[in-house]
Every structure is written in C-alpha cells, then in structure tokens.
Design an enzyme around this catalytic site. Structure first.
Site, PDB file in Angstrom:
ATOM      1  N   LYS A   1       0.813  -1.219   0.000  1.00 41.60           N
ATOM      2  CA  LYS A   1       0.000   0.000   0.000  1.00 41.60           C
ATOM      3  C   LYS A   1       0.844   1.265   0.000  1.00 41.60           C
ATOM      4  CE  LYS A   1      -3.618  -0.700  -0.326  1.00 41.60           C
ATOM      5  NZ  LYS A   1      -4.326  -1.139  -1.563  1.00 41.60           N
TER       6      LYS A   1
ATOM      7  N   HIS B   1       7.028  -7.277  -2.883  1.00 43.86           N
ATOM      8  CA  HIS B   1       7.038  -6.698  -1.537  1.00 43.86           C
ATOM      9  C   HIS B   1       8.091  -7.380  -0.664  1.00 43.86           C
ATOM     10  CE1 HIS B   1       3.431  -4.492  -2.418  1.00 43.86           C
ATOM     11  NE2 HIS B   1       2.612  -5.518  -2.342  1.00 43.86           N
TER      12      HIS B   1
ATOM     13  N   SER C   1      -4.269   2.931   4.546  1.00 43.62           N
ATOM     14  CA  SER C   1      -4.644   2.241   3.318  1.00 43.62           C
ATOM     15  C   SER C   1      -4.686   0.732   3.533  1.00 43.62           C
ATOM     16  CB  SER C   1      -3.651   2.592   2.202  1.00 43.62           C
ATOM     17  OG  SER C   1      -4.028   1.997   0.988  1.00 43.62           O
TER      18      SER C   1
END
Length: 291
Positions: free
Chosen positions: A44, A100, A130
């Site tokens: 995010k 990620h 988020s």
C-alpha cells in the site's frame, strides 16, 4: 500467527498466494537478468501506481497494453505462486517485476547484477490507513479488530512482509548504487510529470513530450480507478469485496489525519522516532514527527 499466513525465514506471507516452496525457489534459484526492472514497495505504498507508470513507459506512452492486460500479468509479483518459475522461462526483455519481499530474503542472484530497482516509499501513517481498509475488504489479511489493534500489529513484525521500518531500512541499504532509485509517494503526488521524467532517465528510456504526457494522463488516479485492468475489479469478490471498500480508495497524501485519533498519532510518533532515530535519510513526513 493467523491461518491466513505462512512464515518464511521469520517473515509472514499470504498463504493464499504463495507457498514456502515458491519462496525458496524465488530466493535461491530464480535467475535475475541484467535488464530486469523491479518495482519494489512495502504494501500500500504505490505499487499499483508504479505498475501503470512502468507499463506506459515500456510502451512509449501507448496505453493499449495497460488497457487490455491486467496489471498482475504485465508486472507480476514474483513471490506469488508459480510466478518466478514462469518468469524464469519468459523471453520478454526487459522483464517488469513487482515485489514486496524484504531485502534480506530477496533473490540471491540479484547481488552483483545490473538489474534496476525502483523503490517507492510512502508515509507509513498513510500506508497503515490504506492497509487497514484493504484488510477489511480483502481475504489476504486477517480482519482488523479495530484501528488501535491494527496499528499495534503494523508497527511490529506481526504483518505480512514484516515491519515497515525493517523493509525501508533494508532496501535503502542500496542507496548510492547505480541500479537503485528511490522516491516517495509524496514526490509522485507533488510533481508527477517531473517524477515520470526522472524514472525514464533512470531506466535509460527516452520519451518525447507527447509520450510523457500520455504516461501522466493514463497513470492518473482517476484513469486507474476507471481502468478495469488496474482497479482489480476483475478479481472475484471472494478475494476483494469492493462493495465494502474500493481497492482504489482515495490516492491522496495525509489521509491518516482523517483516521487517527490524537492518542493513536502520538503512539505512532513514539514508535517511529525510536525506530528511525539513527536512520540517516530524511523523508518529507519527518518534519511532522515531534523531536
């Protein structure tokens, strides 16, 4: 640990998207190529935005690819199930790849390569907000009991991909390398066109003004929100229930101010200061953290 997660070398991952075998292959056997381009973020923090930017730059501003192929196929997450094996066989050059994964368990073959990494960092308060709403509408994260409970987990290692702090510190260890570029979500918001030009230069990609304008136009939040190839509406509601909350929610800077209580903000600042006090790089949001 939630049943939604698996653990690999001390880091949590989503068990509905990957396996330990996938992660072992990715770290130890995947062969990085010198012309690879990696879109790296903490969750995010602008991953989807960068996917659109890279897709459009790759096609010299032509939006056809971005408008007809889902973003997870254009710039796939290498840690997802079987993706690394598929990319290993890919004849595409350059390969555009998202991840990620924390730096310390990234692909071993990356070390010593000329592959380029673009690392996008976002104010962790906005990233937390988020991610909180994403956790509510997705099956990838356990449903948060409350913002208080969520923040306590966000500020520790008890989250997929580890803590924001360790993720940032790990990847920023590449600062100064010719094949590493970092910028912030806030930089993109402040001067999007200028940021696109900087990314093009880093990638050695020359676009004329018209092509740059097309990247800026087609990678805008408004366009991405309306683009079914970018907004994840193609995924079944069993994965993302966008009736609860849209995947493309606001795309703004400072939304944490609309969600944190005074006590939550003070708690966050205390942890942030302790974690980042010896970190040499200063980010745009650091000026708002009390001494």
């Amino acid at each position: 640990m939630s049943d939604l997660y698996i653990e690999y070398k001390g880091v949590l991952f989503h068990n509905n998207t990957t396996t330990k075998e996938d992660l072992e292959f990715t770290e130890n056997e995947f062969q990085v190529r010198d012309d690879d381009i990696y879109n790296i973020t903490y969750p995010k923090s602008g991953t989807t935005w960068m996917i659109e930017i890279l897709s459009l730059i790759q096609k010299n501003g032509d939006p056809t690819w971005s408008n007809t192929v889902p973003n997870w196929e254009r710039v796939p997450w290498i840690e997802d199930s079987s993706v690394a094996r598929r990319l290993q066989q890919s004849e595409e050059h350059p390969r555009l790849i998202s991840s990620h994964i924390p730096k310390h368990i990234f692909m071993k073959s990356f070390h010593g390569s000329k592959a380029k990494v673009i690392y996008t960092i976002r104010n962790p308060k906005d990233a937390a907000v988020s991610l909180y709403y994403f956790s509510i509408m997705s099956t990838f994260y356990k449903h948060p009991e409350s913002m208080n409970h969520f923040l306590k987990e966000f500020l520790t290692e008890n989250m997929p991909y580890g803590s924001w702090f360790n993720h940032v510190k790990g990847w920023m260890g590449l600062l100064g390398k010719d094949n590493f570029m970092f910028h912030t979500y806030e930089d993109l918001q402040k001067d999007f066109r200028g940021s696109v030009i900087k990314i093009c230069r880093f990638l050695g990609k020359e676009l004329d003004d018209e092509a740059v304008d097309s990247v800026v136009k087609n990678a805008s939040f408004k366009n991405m929100k309306q683009n079914n190839m970018a907004n994840y509406t193609l995924l079944p509601s069993g994965f993302l229930d966008q009736e609860i909350s849209p995947f493309m929610r606001k795309g703004i800077v400072g939304d944490w101010k609309n969600n944190f209580t005074v006590a939550q903000n003070e708690y966050f600042d205390k942890i942030y200061k302790a974690e980042m006090q010896d970190f040499s790089v200063k980010f745009p949001w650091d000026t708002s953290i009390p001494e």
